[in-house]
Design a protein around this motif. Structure first.
Motif, PDB file in Angstrom:
ATOM      1  N   SER A   1       0.838  -1.200   0.000  1.00 49.69           N
ATOM      2  CA  SER A   1       0.000   0.000   0.000  1.00 49.69           C
ATOM      3  C   SER A   1       0.872   1.249   0.000  1.00 49.69           C
ATOM      4  N   THR A   2       0.394   2.296  -0.648  1.00 52.48           N
ATOM      5  CA  THR A   2       1.176   3.540  -0.737  1.00 52.48           C
ATOM      6  C   THR A   2       1.114   4.353   0.545  1.00 52.48           C
ATOM      7  N   VAL A   3       0.080   4.131   1.372  1.00 54.27           N
ATOM      8  CA  VAL A   3      -0.044   4.795   2.675  1.00 54.27           C
ATOM      9  C   VAL A   3      -0.401   3.731   3.705  1.00 54.27           C
ATOM     10  N   PRO A   4      -0.121   3.983   4.981  1.00 58.94           N
ATOM     11  CA  PRO A   4      -0.533   3.034   6.016  1.00 58.94           C
ATOM     12  C   PRO A   4      -2.061   2.924   6.070  1.00 58.94           C
ATOM     13  N   ILE A   5      -2.554   1.732   6.330  1.00 63.57           N
ATOM     14  CA  ILE A   5      -3.989   1.445   6.397  1.00 63.57           C
ATOM     15  C   ILE A   5      -4.316   1.046   7.827  1.00 63.57           C
ATOM     16  N   PRO A   6      -5.412   1.559   8.394  1.00 66.67           N
ATOM     17  CA  PRO A   6      -5.719   1.236   9.790  1.00 66.67           C
ATOM     18  C   PRO A   6      -6.054  -0.239   9.987  1.00 66.67           C
ATOM     19  N   LEU A   7      -5.549  -0.770  11.107  1.00 63.41           N
ATOM     20  CA  LEU A   7      -5.922  -2.118  11.511  1.00 63.41           C
ATOM     21  C   LEU A   7      -7.278  -2.068  12.197  1.00 63.41           C
ATOM     22  N   SER A   8      -8.071  -3.107  11.992  1.00 67.75           N
ATOM     23  CA  SER A   8      -9.422  -3.092  12.549  1.00 67.75           C
ATOM     24  C   SER A   8      -9.950  -4.502  12.712  1.00 67.75           C
ATOM     25  N   GLU A   9     -10.803  -4.653  13.713  1.00 65.75           N
ATOM     26  CA  GLU A   9     -11.545  -5.898  13.868  1.00 65.75           C
ATOM     27  C   GLU A   9     -12.506  -6.089  12.699  1.00 65.75           C
ATOM     28  N   SER A  10     -12.904  -4.979  12.093  1.00 67.60           N
ATOM     29  CA  SER A  10     -13.721  -5.030  10.885  1.00 67.60           C
ATOM     30  C   SER A  10     -12.878  -5.507   9.709  1.00 67.60           C
ATOM     31  N   VAL A  11     -13.515  -5.959   8.665  1.00 67.53           N
ATOM     32  CA  VAL A  11     -12.818  -6.462   7.487  1.00 67.53           C
ATOM     33  C   VAL A  11     -13.007  -5.495   6.323  1.00 67.53           C
ATOM     34  N   LEU A  12     -11.908  -5.071   5.730  1.00 71.04           N
ATOM     35  CA  LEU A  12     -11.970  -4.250   4.523  1.00 71.04           C
ATOM     36  C   LEU A  12     -12.275  -5.171   3.344  1.00 71.04           C
ATOM     37  N   LYS A  13     -13.451  -5.026   2.773  1.00 74.13           N
ATOM     38  CA  LYS A  13     -13.934  -5.971   1.763  1.00 74.13           C
ATOM     39  C   LYS A  13     -13.848  -5.440   0.334  1.00 74.13           C
ATOM     40  N   THR A  14     -13.140  -4.340   0.144  1.00 76.15           N
ATOM     41  CA  THR A  14     -13.169  -3.682  -1.163  1.00 76.15           C
ATOM     42  C   THR A  14     -11.880  -3.847  -1.959  1.00 76.15           C
ATOM     43  N   LEU A  15     -10.960  -4.713  -1.487  1.00 76.70           N
ATOM     44  CA  LEU A  15      -9.714  -4.927  -2.221  1.00 76.70           C
ATOM     45  C   LEU A  15      -9.907  -6.050  -3.244  1.00 76.70           C
ATOM     46  N   LYS A  16      -9.530  -5.781  -4.482  1.00 77.33           N
ATOM     47  CA  LYS A  16      -9.719  -6.734  -5.587  1.00 77.33           C
ATOM     48  C   LYS A  16      -8.373  -7.019  -6.235  1.00 77.33           C
ATOM     49  N   LEU A  17      -8.067  -8.304  -6.382  1.00 76.78           N
ATOM     50  CA  LEU A  17      -6.850  -8.738  -7.051  1.00 76.78           C
ATOM     51  C   LEU A  17      -7.185  -9.154  -8.479  1.00 76.78           C
ATOM     52  N   GLU A  18      -6.508  -8.539  -9.443  1.00 77.07           N
ATOM     53  CA  GLU A  18      -6.761  -8.843 -10.855  1.00 77.07           C
ATOM     54  C   GLU A  18      -5.547  -9.544 -11.465  1.00 77.07           C
ATOM     55  N   PHE A  19      -5.819 -10.396 -12.439  1.00 76.16           N
ATOM     56  CA  PHE A  19      -4.801 -11.239 -13.042  1.00 76.16           C
ATOM     57  C   PHE A  19      -4.602 -10.888 -14.510  1.00 76.16           C
ATOM     58  N   SER A  20      -3.579 -11.487 -15.069  1.00 79.43           N
ATOM     59  CA  SER A  20      -3.314 -11.262 -16.494  1.00 79.43           C
ATOM     60  C   SER A  20      -4.431 -11.833 -17.360  1.00 79.43           C
ATOM     61  N   THR A  21      -5.150 -12.805 -16.832  1.00 83.65           N
ATOM     62  CA  THR A  21      -6.337 -13.322 -17.510  1.00 83.65           C
ATOM     63  C   THR A  21      -7.522 -12.472 -17.097  1.00 83.65           C
ATOM     64  N   ALA A  22      -8.129 -11.808 -18.032  1.00 86.29           N
ATOM     65  CA  ALA A  22      -9.136 -10.793 -17.731  1.00 86.29           C
ATOM     66  C   ALA A  22     -10.349 -11.343 -16.999  1.00 86.29           C
ATOM     67  N   ASP A  23     -10.685 -12.594 -17.207  1.00 80.71           N
ATOM     68  CA  ASP A  23     -11.903 -13.134 -16.612  1.00 80.71           C
ATOM     69  C   ASP A  23     -11.663 -13.750 -15.233  1.00 80.71           C
ATOM     70  N   PHE A  24     -10.493 -13.521 -14.639  1.00 77.57           N
ATOM     71  CA  PHE A  24     -10.199 -14.103 -13.328  1.00 77.57           C
ATOM     72  C   PHE A  24      -9.861 -12.997 -12.353  1.00 77.57           C
ATOM     73  N   LYS A  25     -10.678 -12.852 -11.300  1.00 80.94           N
ATOM     74  CA  LYS A  25     -10.463 -11.841 -10.265  1.00 80.94           C
ATOM     75  C   LYS A  25     -10.721 -12.473  -8.907  1.00 80.94           C
ATOM     76  N   VAL A  26     -10.079 -11.932  -7.858  1.00 78.60           N
ATOM     77  CA  VAL A  26     -10.312 -12.374  -6.484  1.00 78.60           C
ATOM     78  C   VAL A  26     -10.691 -11.163  -5.648  1.00 78.60           C
ATOM     79  N   SER A  27     -11.875 -11.250  -5.034  1.00 82.30           N
ATOM     80  CA  SER A  27     -12.343 -10.161  -4.175  1.00 82.30           C
ATOM     81  C   SER A  27     -13.398 -10.718  -3.224  1.00 82.30           C
TER      82      SER A  27
END
Length: 457
Positions: A402-428
């Protein structure tokens, strides 16, 4: 004879890391002398989760039980007594997810002399330092904007150049009730709210005092139902709340060697209008030396446990003496003074010595760290934050950081998406990094703490 008890005073430990804002990982223990004082005054104390509550035996007028109709004994006999407590760690990972920086040979000192009431919170911590230009701020530094009282946390190492820097998200992150992991929603007519739940009304934040159904906006102005929390500004412990401690001797260093040392130890004066540490607790001492020395060692064992100002020549330092204090699980001490007059919001009694049921608090800030994801192979290409937080990640070799520090939390940040070289494959969403183990990442001329996740793809 059946004794009556009334709530006396309470201390609430709150923390941004937890979804319910309740910190269960610290314990408040009355010291040995405080336990003796509790027994003498018929005071009971108990802690449930994050809340330490005391109860005192009272007479029919809801005053301390020793008071008579014609004479008030409590302040006269106990006005110069102090309730002392240790704050101890229950969870060894507390310091991982909490943005405080313990200093060797120092303790956190919390007291009802803090004079730091804001948004109906009676903080036992000193006010957060105001933002200053031309000062170096490392990541994690907390500052307060003087006009609004808003507290910010530094994202990167930099020298403050102008006041408007505080609104630059690359440099600073705002803190407070409206900037936590769970956003505060606008009040909703007809909804049932639980005790402690937050709502907004315009720019104002309100906290429910009990379970209730909100039928109209007017209810928010009923102090029996809702507490106004201003615009959600909070105050936190900082280095200004730390004090050196000693359990016997104390070594004081001089900026320059001296051949003569005039030593004064000053205690608290218990003056309701002009409180200060200006009372000599023992005669001043003068020491002379054949050769210049750069430090003196003081024996403090003749003192009562407590905070003292030590003055040697023109050097002033603060020390907390307690023969029972040592390193380990003790994070800090709390002192609750009895002498304060009714007009002081931190007082325990009115001038007529009625119980005020004073509620104190300490708010702990969550720690922000760099988040690092280590990919398995080169098919993983980018991490994108598709939410309003809009965090950005850069790929360095096989590491997304990450470019800046991100707060730690008991809550879960659910908006991070990992994209691959294959366009139809994503993890989120991506898993959030743990708080149990940190490494270091060098970025922007600073060694940041970072928490990492190894990806299986």
């Amino acid at each position: 004879m059946v004794r009556q008890y009334s709530p006396f005073f309470s201390i609430t430990l709150s923390h941004e890391y937890f979804l319910n804002r309740q910190c269960p990982d610290l314990h408040i223990w009355p010291t040995a002398d405080c336990q003796v004082l509790f027994r003498r005054l018929n005071i009971q104390g108990r802690q449930t989760e994050n809340h330490f509550q005391t109860f005192i035996s009272v007479n029919d007028n809801q005053e301390p039980f020793m008071n008579a109709r014609q004479k008030k004994f409590y302040r006269a006999d106990y006005g110069q007594q102090v309730f002392r407590f240790y704050v101890t760690l229950k969870d060894p990972f507390f310091l991982n997810y909490t943005n405080i920086q313990p200093t060797p040979r120092k303790l956190f000192y919390f007291s009802n002399l803090a004079n730091n009431a804001e948004n109906n919170f009676l903080y036992l911590t000193a006010p957060v330092e105001e933002y200053t230009v031309n000062k170096l701020y490392p990541p994690g530094s907390l500052v307060r904007e003087a006009r609004t009282g808003q507290v910010y946390e530094a994202n990167t190492k930099h020298i403050g150049k102008k006041k408007t820097d505080l609104t630059d998200p690359a440099l600073w992150a705002p803190k407070g009730l409206q900037h936590g992991a769970a956003p505060v929603a606008e009040w909703s007519q007809g909804k049932t709210y639980q005790s402690g739940e937050l709502v907004t009304q315009g720019e104002q934040v309100w906290e429910a005092t009990q379970k209730q159904g909100l039928t109209s906006e007017k209810q928010l102005n009923d102090p029996a139902l809702w507490i106004n929390r201003g615009q959600g500004q909070l105050q936190y412990p900082t280095v200004q709340d730390q004090v050196a401690y000693s359990n016997g001797s104390y070594a004081l260093r001089f900026p320059e060697p001296v051949k003569k040392a005039v030593i004064s130890i000053l205690g608290f004066n218990y003056h309701p209008e002009a409180p200060a540490y200006d009372t000599l607790v023992s005669p001043a001492e003068t020491r002379t030396f054949d050769q210049p020395v750069d430090q003196v060692t003081l024996n403090l064992t003749h003192l009562k446990p407590g905070k003292y100002q030590i003055k040697v020549n023109q050097e002033i330092s603060w020390v907390y003496y307690d023969p029972a204090v040592s390193t380990g699980k003790i994070l800090g001490v709390i002192e609750i003074f009895n002498h304060l007059p009714d007009k002081n919001p931190y007082a325990l009694l009115t001038d007529a010595e009625k119980i005020k049921k004073t509620k104190f608090c300490i708010w702990f800030p969550t720690r922000r760290v760099l988040w690092k994801y280590i990919r398995k192979d080169t098919r993983a290409q980018t991490i994108t934050d598709v939410g309003s937080t809009a965090y950005q990640f850069k790929l360095n070799g096989d590491q997304f950081i990450s470019t800046v520090p991100i707060p730690l939390s008991e809550s879960v940040l659910k908006t991070l998406k990992l994209e691959f070289s294959t366009a139809d494959f994503k993890v989120s969403p991506l898993p959030n990094p743990p708080v149990q183990r940190f490494g270091k990442c060098h970025q922007n001329d600073y060694d940041y703490l970072c928490s990492e996740v190894y990806l299986n793809y």
